[in-house]
Design an enzyme around this catalytic site. Structure first.
Site, PDB file in Angstrom:
ATOM      1  N   ASP A   4      77.519  -5.943  24.835  1.00  0.00           N
ATOM      2  CA  ASP A   4      77.410  -5.354  26.174  1.00  0.00           C
ATOM      3  C   ASP A   4      76.335  -6.096  26.973  1.00  0.00           C
ATOM      4  O   ASP A   4      75.295  -6.484  26.403  1.00  0.00           O
ATOM      5  CB  ASP A   4      76.954  -3.876  26.060  1.00  0.00           C
ATOM      6  CG  ASP A   4      77.928  -3.015  25.262  1.00  0.00           C
ATOM      7  OD1 ASP A   4      79.142  -3.331  25.310  1.00  0.00           O
ATOM      8  OD2 ASP A   4      77.480  -2.078  24.595  1.00  0.00           O
ATOM      9  N   ASP A   9      68.212  -0.776  30.480  1.00  0.00           N
ATOM     10  CA  ASP A   9      68.487  -0.605  29.043  1.00  0.00           C
ATOM     11  C   ASP A   9      67.219  -0.918  28.244  1.00  0.00           C
ATOM     12  O   ASP A   9      66.813  -0.164  27.349  1.00  0.00           O
ATOM     13  CB  ASP A   9      69.593  -1.582  28.591  1.00  0.00           C
ATOM     14  CG  ASP A   9      70.970  -1.196  29.097  1.00  0.00           C
ATOM     15  OD1 ASP A   9      71.704  -2.091  29.562  1.00  0.00           O
ATOM     16  OD2 ASP A   9      71.301  -0.004  29.031  1.00  0.00           O
ATOM     17  N   GLU A  38      71.010   1.043  19.732  1.00  0.00           N
ATOM     18  CA  GLU A  38      72.138   0.227  20.161  1.00  0.00           C
ATOM     19  C   GLU A  38      71.628  -1.054  20.820  1.00  0.00           C
ATOM     20  O   GLU A  38      72.303  -2.072  20.828  1.00  0.00           O
ATOM     21  CB  GLU A  38      72.970   1.020  21.171  1.00  0.00           C
ATOM     22  CG  GLU A  38      74.448   1.013  20.872  1.00  0.00           C
ATOM     23  CD  GLU A  38      75.238   1.668  21.965  1.00  0.00           C
ATOM     24  OE1 GLU A  38      75.239   1.167  23.106  1.00  0.00           O
ATOM     25  OE2 GLU A  38      75.826   2.710  21.656  1.00  0.00           O
ATOM     26  N   GLU A  39      70.410  -0.999  21.352  1.00  0.00           N
ATOM     27  CA  GLU A  39      69.849  -2.169  22.063  1.00  0.00           C
ATOM     28  C   GLU A  39      69.059  -3.097  21.147  1.00  0.00           C
ATOM     29  O   GLU A  39      68.498  -4.082  21.610  1.00  0.00           O
ATOM     30  CB  GLU A  39      68.968  -1.706  23.231  1.00  0.00           C
ATOM     31  CG  GLU A  39      69.677  -0.862  24.286  1.00  0.00           C
ATOM     32  CD  GLU A  39      70.919  -1.555  24.865  1.00  0.00           C
ATOM     33  OE1 GLU A  39      71.854  -0.839  25.257  1.00  0.00           O
ATOM     34  OE2 GLU A  39      70.950  -2.811  24.895  1.00  0.00           O
ATOM     35  N   ASP A  47      70.997   5.742  21.375  1.00  0.00           N
ATOM     36  CA  ASP A  47      71.658   4.977  22.416  1.00  0.00           C
ATOM     37  C   ASP A  47      70.773   5.242  23.635  1.00  0.00           C
ATOM     38  O   ASP A  47      70.915   6.280  24.287  1.00  0.00           O
ATOM     39  CB  ASP A  47      73.099   5.471  22.619  1.00  0.00           C
ATOM     40  CG  ASP A  47      73.845   4.588  23.623  1.00  0.00           C
ATOM     41  OD1 ASP A  47      75.060   4.794  23.800  1.00  0.00           O
ATOM     42  OD2 ASP A  47      73.192   3.727  24.255  1.00  0.00           O
ATOM     43  N   LEU A  55      70.295   4.338  26.787  1.00  0.00           N
ATOM     44  CA  LEU A  55      70.825   4.699  28.092  1.00  0.00           C
ATOM     45  C   LEU A  55      72.315   4.394  28.113  1.00  0.00           C
ATOM     46  O   LEU A  55      72.752   3.366  28.617  1.00  0.00           O
ATOM     47  CB  LEU A  55      70.093   3.960  29.217  1.00  0.00           C
ATOM     48  CG  LEU A  55      70.231   4.666  30.575  1.00  0.00           C
ATOM     49  CD1 LEU A  55      69.522   6.023  30.551  1.00  0.00           C
ATOM     50  CD2 LEU A  55      69.651   3.827  31.695  1.00  0.00           C
ATOM     51  N   ASP A  56      73.055   5.351  27.537  1.00  0.00           N
ATOM     52  CA  ASP A  56      74.501   5.137  27.418  1.00  0.00           C
ATOM     53  C   ASP A  56      75.155   5.160  28.808  1.00  0.00           C
ATOM     54  O   ASP A  56      74.856   6.022  29.625  1.00  0.00           O
ATOM     55  CB  ASP A  56      75.105   6.243  26.545  1.00  0.00           C
ATOM     56  CG  ASP A  56      76.587   5.995  26.349  1.00  0.00           C
ATOM     57  OD1 ASP A  56      76.948   5.228  25.447  1.00  0.00           O
ATOM     58  OD2 ASP A  56      77.364   6.520  27.161  1.00  0.00           O
ATOM     59  N   GLU A  59      76.725   6.940  18.800  1.00  0.00           N
ATOM     60  CA  GLU A  59      77.427   7.783  19.789  1.00  0.00           C
ATOM     61  C   GLU A  59      78.290   8.860  19.113  1.00  0.00           C
ATOM     62  O   GLU A  59      78.148  10.042  19.383  1.00  0.00           O
ATOM     63  CB  GLU A  59      78.310   6.881  20.678  1.00  0.00           C
ATOM     64  CG  GLU A  59      77.516   5.915  21.556  1.00  0.00           C
ATOM     65  CD  GLU A  59      78.378   4.802  22.167  1.00  0.00           C
ATOM     66  OE1 GLU A  59      79.130   4.136  21.408  1.00  0.00           O
ATOM     67  OE2 GLU A  59      78.302   4.590  23.391  1.00  0.00           O
TER      68      GLU A  59
HETATM   69  P1  P6P Z   1      85.511   2.194  29.166  1.00  0.00           P
HETATM   70  C1  P6P Z   1      79.755   3.141  28.356  1.00  0.00           C
HETATM   71  O1  P6P Z   1      79.768   1.741  28.290  1.00  0.00           O
HETATM   72  C2  P6P Z   1      80.464   3.664  27.125  1.00  0.00           C
HETATM   73  O2  P6P Z   1      79.847   3.206  25.971  1.00  0.00           O
HETATM   74  C3  P6P Z   1      80.508   5.185  27.150  1.00  0.00           C
HETATM   75  O3  P6P Z   1      79.446   5.714  27.862  1.00  0.00           O
HETATM   76  C4  P6P Z   1      81.829   5.481  27.839  1.00  0.00           C
HETATM   77  O4  P6P Z   1      82.407   6.673  27.368  1.00  0.00           O
HETATM   78  C5  P6P Z   1      82.697   4.277  27.470  1.00  0.00           C
HETATM   79  O5  P6P Z   1      81.816   3.196  27.154  1.00  0.00           O
HETATM   80  C6  P6P Z   1      83.563   3.871  28.637  1.00  0.00           C
HETATM   81  O6  P6P Z   1      84.354   2.765  28.196  1.00  0.00           O
HETATM   82  O7  P6P Z   1      86.217   1.163  28.310  1.00  0.00           O
HETATM   83  O8  P6P Z   1      86.408   3.355  29.518  1.00  0.00           O
HETATM   84  O9  P6P Z   1      84.805   1.632  30.367  1.00  0.00           O
END
Ligand code: P6P
Length: 314
Positions: free
Chosen positions: A64, A70, A93-94, A113, A115-116, A263
């Protein structure tokens, strides 16, 4: 009868008193997690006035894009947790590697995670911190069933701290006037059935047959589509309003997209403690023995009725 709402600190101290042998370590760990959340929230509030959205040019282990926010969120959390003296190790995750705490080490392992959904902050869309806590006697690749607590800090129209340490799920809302998280959603239970589905329909042509069949079913039932694309936002709504969240495997994401340890396990623990159901394929996510720190898994979770129907199609 006290009219003062219960603060997170008072709530966790009350919980601690139920266990005479409790040392208070877990209480301090949760309070420090909340303190880090307040710091991150105050930063996010500045939005485009700050310099937090810039890309760092780096990619994390999950490939990512890493934005400044982040790294900032990760650093605030790792520093605050390390300073608490309650942490044996922190995985994020980072961070490619696990951060083992040697000075002032503690009893707990924390998966973060930080800052998800962070890319959403540039558009003022809700994001969140996800945390998963194990006792240090657990291995770093322990099954989710060994979690002692899990939860999230939601940075939305309000800032919320939602967690479970087993038994029930409680939600606290930050009162900006006093800088305290106050109990606002005691003993959250997810509705047994809902009428909302959350899935990225952009992947529809890649879905497997059970997912296609399920999606045809929800459309026949005239469900509403709600997909923020920020996990904590979609999960918080599902927890309170009911319905189903899906990030299944597909031909583009053969193992799904979401990370088991950072997650899926914490969210699955919350959903199950609130009376809902979580699936990785046919399995309970908390029963999976992780194969690697950043392992991805497919996930379907939410209200019992909808998830059990999905399971019946597998
Ligand atoms: P997509 C954000 O990057 C994430 O990890 C989650 O927060 C979110 O549910 C998902 O990915 C969104 O993924 O492929 O739908 O953009």
């Amino acid at each position: 009868m006290s009219h003062k709402p219960v603060s997170l600190t008072e709530f966790v101290l009350d919980e601690q008193r139920k266990y005479p042998k409790a040392s208070g370590d877990f209480t301090l760990l949760l309070i420090q997690l909340a303190a880090a959340g307040k710091t991150i929230a105050s930063h996010i509030r500045r939005g485009g006035l700050g310099d937090m959205f810039g890309k760092t040019g780096k990619k994390n282990t999950s490939n990512d894009e890493v934005i400044a926010l982040d790294e900032y969120s990760n650093d605030v959390l790792v520093e605050t947790l390390t300073a608490s003296g309650q942490v044996h190790a922190v995985a994020s995750e980072e961070m490619d590697e696990i951060h083992h705490v040697t000075k002032h080490t503690g009893e707990y392992i924390v998966f973060l995670d930080p800052l998800d959904g962070s890319s959403n902050t540039a558009y003022s869309i809700t994001v969140g911190t996800i945390f998963s806590i194990y006792h240090k006697k657990s291995s770093m690749l322990a099954r989710g069933i060994e979690q002692v607590a899990a939860g999230y800090i939601l940075y939305g129209t309000s800032v919320m701290f939602v967690y479970t340490s087993g038994g029930e799920v409680n939600g606290f809302t930050l009162d900006p006037a006093i800088g305290e998280f106050l109990l606002s959603h005691p003993s959250i239970t997810i509705p047994k059935t809902g009428s909302i589905y959350a899935i990225n329909e952009g992947n529809a042509l890649q879905w497997d047959t059970p997912t296609q069949e399920f999606m045809a079913y929800v459309k026949k039932q005239s469900f509403s589509a709600r997909y923020v694309g920020s996990l904590v936002a979609d999960i918080h709504r599902t927890l309170l309003k009911g319905g189903i969240f899906l990030y299944p495997a597909d031909t583009k994401h053969p193992h799904g997209k979401l990370r088991l340890l950072f997650e899926v396990n914490p969210i699955a623990f919350l959903i199950q403690q609130a009376g809902g159901v979580a699936l990785c394929g046919m399995d309970d996510p908390l029963a999976i023995v992780p194969s690697s720190l950043h392992q991805r898994v497919p996930v379907v979770l939410g209200s019992k009725e909808e998830v059990e129907y999905y399971r019946s199609l597998l």
